[in-house]
Scaffold this motif. Structure first.
Motif, mmCIF file in Angstrom:
data_model
loop_
_atom_site.group_PDB
_atom_site.id
_atom_site.type_symbol
_atom_site.label_atom_id
_atom_site.label_comp_id
_atom_site.label_asym_id
_atom_site.label_seq_id
_atom_site.Cartn_x
_atom_site.Cartn_y
_atom_site.Cartn_z
ATOM 1 N N GLU A 1 0.818 -1.214 0.000
ATOM 2 C CA GLU A 1 0.000 0.000 0.000
ATOM 3 C C GLU A 1 0.852 1.265 0.000
ATOM 4 O O GLU A 1 1.964 1.276 0.552
ATOM 5 C CB GLU A 1 -0.905 0.034 1.240
ATOM 6 C CG GLU A 1 -1.997 -1.011 1.266
ATOM 7 C CD GLU A 1 -1.587 -2.311 1.908
ATOM 8 O OE1 GLU A 1 -2.477 -3.082 2.303
ATOM 9 O OE2 GLU A 1 -0.359 -2.581 2.017
ATOM 10 N N PRO A 2 0.357 2.362 -0.597
ATOM 11 C CA PRO A 2 1.009 3.660 -0.438
ATOM 12 C C PRO A 2 1.204 3.975 1.040
ATOM 13 O O PRO A 2 0.297 3.795 1.851
ATOM 14 C CB PRO A 2 0.019 4.633 -1.083
ATOM 15 C CG PRO A 2 -0.674 3.813 -2.131
ATOM 16 C CD PRO A 2 -0.826 2.445 -1.486
ATOM 17 N N GLY A 3 2.410 4.438 1.375
ATOM 18 C CA GLY A 3 2.720 4.740 2.757
ATOM 19 C C GLY A 3 3.502 3.660 3.463
ATOM 20 O O GLY A 3 3.918 3.837 4.613
ATOM 21 N N PHE B 1 4.337 9.766 -1.543
ATOM 22 C CA PHE B 1 2.991 9.779 -2.112
ATOM 23 C C PHE B 1 2.271 11.099 -1.918
ATOM 24 O O PHE B 1 1.292 11.369 -2.628
ATOM 25 C CB PHE B 1 2.166 8.597 -1.601
ATOM 26 C CG PHE B 1 2.333 7.373 -2.452
ATOM 27 C CD1 PHE B 1 1.656 7.240 -3.660
ATOM 28 C CD2 PHE B 1 3.215 6.375 -2.081
ATOM 29 C CE1 PHE B 1 1.840 6.132 -4.473
ATOM 30 C CE2 PHE B 1 3.402 5.255 -2.882
ATOM 31 C CZ PHE B 1 2.713 5.136 -4.088
ATOM 32 N N ASP B 2 2.729 11.945 -1.015
ATOM 33 C CA ASP B 2 2.170 13.294 -0.976
ATOM 34 C C ASP B 2 2.436 13.993 -2.305
ATOM 35 O O ASP B 2 1.545 14.615 -2.892
ATOM 36 C CB ASP B 2 2.782 14.104 0.170
ATOM 37 C CG ASP B 2 2.234 13.699 1.535
ATOM 38 O OD1 ASP B 2 1.258 12.927 1.566
ATOM 39 O OD2 ASP B 2 2.790 14.153 2.546
ATOM 40 N N TRP C 1 -5.050 4.653 3.114
ATOM 41 C CA TRP C 1 -4.434 5.637 2.210
ATOM 42 C C TRP C 1 -5.469 6.250 1.268
ATOM 43 O O TRP C 1 -5.390 7.423 0.909
ATOM 44 C CB TRP C 1 -3.328 4.967 1.387
ATOM 45 C CG TRP C 1 -3.851 3.896 0.464
ATOM 46 C CD1 TRP C 1 -3.991 2.571 0.745
ATOM 47 C CD2 TRP C 1 -4.330 4.069 -0.862
ATOM 48 N NE1 TRP C 1 -4.532 1.898 -0.327
ATOM 49 C CE2 TRP C 1 -4.749 2.796 -1.332
ATOM 50 C CE3 TRP C 1 -4.456 5.165 -1.714
ATOM 51 C CZ2 TRP C 1 -5.272 2.600 -2.612
ATOM 52 C CZ3 TRP C 1 -4.986 4.973 -2.991
ATOM 53 C CH2 TRP C 1 -5.375 3.702 -3.425
ATOM 54 N N MET C 2 -6.463 5.450 0.865
ATOM 55 C CA MET C 2 -7.454 5.902 -0.115
ATOM 56 C C MET C 2 -8.439 6.896 0.494
ATOM 57 O O MET C 2 -9.092 7.642 -0.231
ATOM 58 C CB MET C 2 -8.208 4.688 -0.666
ATOM 59 C CG MET C 2 -9.028 4.967 -1.911
ATOM 60 S SD MET C 2 -9.708 3.447 -2.651
ATOM 61 C CE MET C 2 -11.039 3.067 -1.528
ATOM 62 N N PHE D 1 -5.300 12.285 -0.963
ATOM 63 C CA PHE D 1 -5.754 11.470 -2.088
ATOM 64 C C PHE D 1 -7.153 11.899 -2.517
ATOM 65 O O PHE D 1 -7.454 12.000 -3.715
ATOM 66 C CB PHE D 1 -5.763 9.983 -1.744
ATOM 67 C CG PHE D 1 -6.228 9.123 -2.888
ATOM 68 C CD1 PHE D 1 -5.389 8.879 -3.964
ATOM 69 C CD2 PHE D 1 -7.507 8.612 -2.916
ATOM 70 C CE1 PHE D 1 -5.819 8.104 -5.041
ATOM 71 C CE2 PHE D 1 -7.946 7.833 -3.976
ATOM 72 C CZ PHE D 1 -7.078 7.581 -5.047
ATOM 73 N N LEU D 2 -8.034 12.176 -1.570
ATOM 74 C CA LEU D 2 -9.402 12.558 -1.906
ATOM 75 C C LEU D 2 -9.427 13.852 -2.714
ATOM 76 O O LEU D 2 -10.324 14.057 -3.542
ATOM 77 C CB LEU D 2 -10.243 12.697 -0.639
ATOM 78 C CG LEU D 2 -10.545 11.378 0.095
ATOM 79 C CD1 LEU D 2 -11.248 11.666 1.405
ATOM 80 C CD2 LEU D 2 -11.374 10.441 -0.770
#
Length: 252
Positions: free
Chosen positions: A204-206, A212-213, A242-243, A248-249
């Protein structure tokens, strides 16, 4: 790669329940197109992408587009993929390069790949389906016919077809040591699909070292599908924090 705790046709509903609006997968060819289409319709998700036929995955086959002796196999596979895409209302197809055969030079493989990709881009355009090529890192898939971003750019330029785009996977780019955000921004007009996973580990991202920022900020101007192509470190649903994060939103 997600929801492997469920059977394939049950994954569509599991993804929808977790908030995904679309799904992608390696291969629909083991199932009837009608069964896959019904699973997607019942779950209310869009089929965003799948791959051209790869052959016998368990035996190590990874497609045929770069192989001089497999042109007929590749092109027949595109016909099969078109029929599936139309049944699934899917408008994007990733063209699998395949492994470079023993005794074939990198230059010859690239020439065959370029020719096949150009043919497929035109064929798919006639059906309203975008053709995509993706560099896959040489650590996870040694011998694959398309591993570097430089080669992908050469092929895109040589083909020069408006229906051919780049599938940009941040994980594969990180594994190859590419500058992630800089290349994504530079190549944005050529990018037709995006996939994410952290590196190393492909989770997963992170969970790894990718910023990922910065990636999610860059994705804010993209506007297309983002495929979560990673191996969950635990259960799929448990790893989706993360989602739901604010950064991300903001890209949605």
């Amino acid at each position: 790669m997600l929801y492997t705790e469920h059977g394939f046709l049950d994954r569509f509903d599991a993804a929808a329940r977790d908030g995904f609006g679309g799904v992608e997968f390696v291969s629909p060819y083991e199932f009837s197109p009608d069964a896959v289409a019904e699973a997607a319709r019942a779950a209310g998700v869009k089929v965003a992408l799948f791959n051209s036929p790869a052959g016998d995955w368990g035996a190590g086959e990874r497609g045929f587009a770069c192989q001089p002796g497999s042109v007929a196999i590749f092109r027949a596979g595109i016909e099969t993929a078109i029929a599936c895409a139309e049944a699934l209302d899917c408008r994007k197809l990733h063209l699998m390069a395949g492994n470079v055969p023993e005794g074939v030079s990198a230059e010859e493989a690239e020439a065959v790949f370029t020719d096949n990709v150009g043919w497929a881009a035109e064929k798919l355009a006639q059906h309203g389906i975008m053709a995509l090529i993706e560099p896959i890192n040489s650590v996870d898939m040694p011998g694959y016919g398309l591993s570097s971003l430089a080669e992908a750019e050469r092929v895109l330029k040589a083909v020069g077809h408006g229906n051919l785009r780049l599938q940009f996977d941040f994980y594969h780019m990180a594994m190859m040591g590419e500058a992630l955000v800089d290349n994504f921004v530079r190549l944005a007009p050529l990018i037709g699909h995006v996939q994410i996973a952290d590196c190393p580990g492909r989770h997963e991202p992170g969970t790894g070292s990718i910023d990922f920022d910065a990636v999610f900020s860059a994705l804010g101007s993209y506007g297309g599908w983002v495929g979560a192509e990673y191996r969950p470190a635990g259960g799929t649903s448990a790893g989706l924090g993360w989602m739901r994060g604010p950064l991300f939103l903001e890209t949605l």
